[in-house]
Design a protein around this motif. Sequence first.
Motif, short mmCIF file in Angstrom:
data_model
loop_
_atom_site.label_atom_id
_atom_site.label_comp_id
_atom_site.label_asym_id
_atom_site.label_seq_id
_atom_site.Cartn_x
_atom_site.Cartn_y
_atom_site.Cartn_z
N HIS A 185 0.73 -1.31 -0.02
CA HIS A 185 0.12 -0.19 -0.08
C HIS A 185 0.77 1.20 0.09
N LYS A 186 2.04 1.26 0.74
CA LYS A 186 2.74 2.37 0.81
C LYS A 186 3.40 2.65 -0.60
N TRP A 187 3.89 1.73 -1.22
CA TRP A 187 4.62 2.07 -2.72
C TRP A 187 3.40 2.23 -3.74
N ARG A 222 0.10 8.84 -6.02
CA ARG A 222 0.44 10.21 -5.84
C ARG A 222 1.07 11.01 -6.78
N HIS A 223 2.22 10.34 -7.27
CA HIS A 223 3.24 10.90 -8.28
C HIS A 223 2.97 10.73 -9.74
N TYR A 224 2.13 9.51 -9.93
CA TYR A 224 2.03 9.31 -11.50
C TYR A 224 0.60 9.07 -12.02
N HIS A 225 -0.12 9.05 -11.15
CA HIS A 225 -1.68 8.84 -11.36
C HIS A 225 -2.21 9.54 -12.51
N THR A 226 -2.27 10.79 -12.40
CA THR A 226 -2.66 11.80 -13.67
C THR A 226 -1.96 11.43 -14.73
N GLU A 227 -0.83 11.22 -14.79
CA GLU A 227 -0.03 11.11 -15.81
C GLU A 227 -0.18 9.62 -16.47
N VAL A 228 -0.50 8.71 -15.84
CA VAL A 228 -0.71 7.36 -16.46
C VAL A 228 -2.27 7.38 -16.84
N VAL A 229 -3.12 7.95 -16.08
CA VAL A 229 -4.43 7.80 -16.59
C VAL A 229 -4.62 8.79 -17.99
N ARG A 230 -3.66 9.78 -18.05
CA ARG A 230 -3.77 10.49 -19.53
C ARG A 230 -3.18 9.58 -20.44
N TYR A 231 -2.01 8.88 -20.10
CA TYR A 231 -1.50 7.61 -21.05
C TYR A 231 -2.72 6.75 -21.37
N ALA A 232 -3.18 6.19 -20.43
CA ALA A 232 -4.31 5.12 -20.81
C ALA A 232 -5.31 5.45 -21.71
N ALA A 233 -5.75 6.78 -21.31
CA ALA A 233 -7.01 7.52 -22.06
C ALA A 233 -6.48 7.54 -23.48
N ARG A 234 -5.25 8.03 -23.73
CA ARG A 234 -4.86 8.22 -24.90
C ARG A 234 -4.73 6.47 -25.70
N LEU A 235 -4.44 5.59 -24.93
CA LEU A 235 -4.42 4.31 -25.77
C LEU A 235 -5.66 3.96 -26.30
N VAL A 236 -6.74 4.21 -25.34
CA VAL A 236 -8.13 3.44 -25.57
C VAL A 236 -8.96 4.57 -26.22
#
Lengths: 172, 326
Positions: A6-8, A14-28
């Motif tokens: 849970h910690k990591w 915290r650090h990458y959620h927005t970025e990775v959602v943007r990335y995933a949204a672009r993929l699909v």
Amino acid sequence: MADNIHKWLGDLFRHYHTEVVRYAARLVGDRENGEEIVQSAYLRLARRSAEGIAIEHPKAYLFTAARNAAVDFTARRTIEWTYRVDVEDLSALAVTADPIVAFEHRQRLARLAVLLNELPTACRTAFVMNRMEGRTHKEVAHALGISVSMVEKHVTRALMHCRDLMREADDN
Amino acid sequence: MSPKPPYPSKALSNEALEWIVRLNSGSARKRDRTAFAAWRAQSPEHEVAAAEAEDLWHDAENLHLDPQSGLVRLGGRKKPRASRRTVLRGLAGVGIGCAGAYWASGVLRPMMADHSTGVGQVGAFNLPDGTRVLLNAMSALDIDYSPQRRRVSLLEGQAYFEVMRDIARPFEVAARGATVTALGTAFDIDSRLASGRVSVFVAENAVRVQSTFERASDSVTLSAGHRVLISETGRIGAAVAQDAAAALAWRTGMLVAEGETLEDVIAALRTYYNGWIVIQDSSVRMLKVNAVLDLRTPQESLDALAAGLPIRVLRLSNLVAVISAA
């Protein structure tokens, strides 16, 4: 142990959620599904970690997990699709007799779609116009206002990118 | 799966891809095809590289570009009739309908509220002045606007506000023991914490937090990135810095708990759980939880908690889960 996960996971979130959602949204294709995909990427990470597999580069792993989840998502979407389209719309993949072969084929196509979506827009557009819309390099160059050799570079780059990551997926 | 021959080197494969690109450029001649045939015949490795490149090219035929998103999707060029989304929407509607009926049976007050949400349902809407509200699950909001002030009451649950600026008409939210006045734009109020506490988090600018039970002069100004807890009797706690991504994660269906008590985490999960979650042992209520949980899958989230804490989750039926000390 579980606390550690849970910690990591929390740190990643915290650090990458927005970025990775943007990335995933672009993929699909849309943000809503991007969220769904990232959720299953977190789950993959948590499961992997719970199995005791050390994850050395969590960020890279998160993005890879998101890509894999996007592939599954895209493939799943197609299954529902094939029930919905007219018979004449069905491509060869839907009528393959062997369900396992059909599944693998679909998975492969889904991966290809996701990999193409990952490309920079100019590169993807050139590839789509040439490959899917059947336009010549000259026509694409004219439409995009770039040189013919640039079109050639874009299309080649798109194929190399897909080749590299298709190979990687086969190895897993 | 049968063992595959090893991939040809990237250099060789790149050559094959360049051939494919050239042959499909629209300006290839017959002699180019002959030359490619000769190239691939040089060695078995050349042949494998050529076949790999051709497969890649052929597979792309089963893809199309979705004109709306500008992205590549599966399927030939024709568009499907109904998207998966429409179908899912329909299903989701049914689910919420049931949840809503179940919820309404127990609680009447929010039924009469201007805006309310059911189990696992998040609502987004604009107020008459253009202020944007995101309402978390099982929440209810009443609107009371006048020419002098914009007043809303958070009757239940949690809401996030992006307030439209209007100095002449202050924007106020009343929630249990607290009244929050917007001095800027965006903030979050959570009134479902255990023991009747209310939490206020500021995402942008600042708000003034006032106790409902004390004199108006007893107020604090809370700045962006800070959170404060107000007790049921209106006592305002100390402001604590908190990460916005964690505090507002519920907007994306996540719960990020950093040192929260188990009872507060369960209070958040309850609004997404179709049934009752009961904490049996008071000894576990105050356990500290550090976790990232998916609110939309409360069952799995409960299991995740049980895996990381000295607790046991007993499911008495589909509707009732009891948490006790392990």
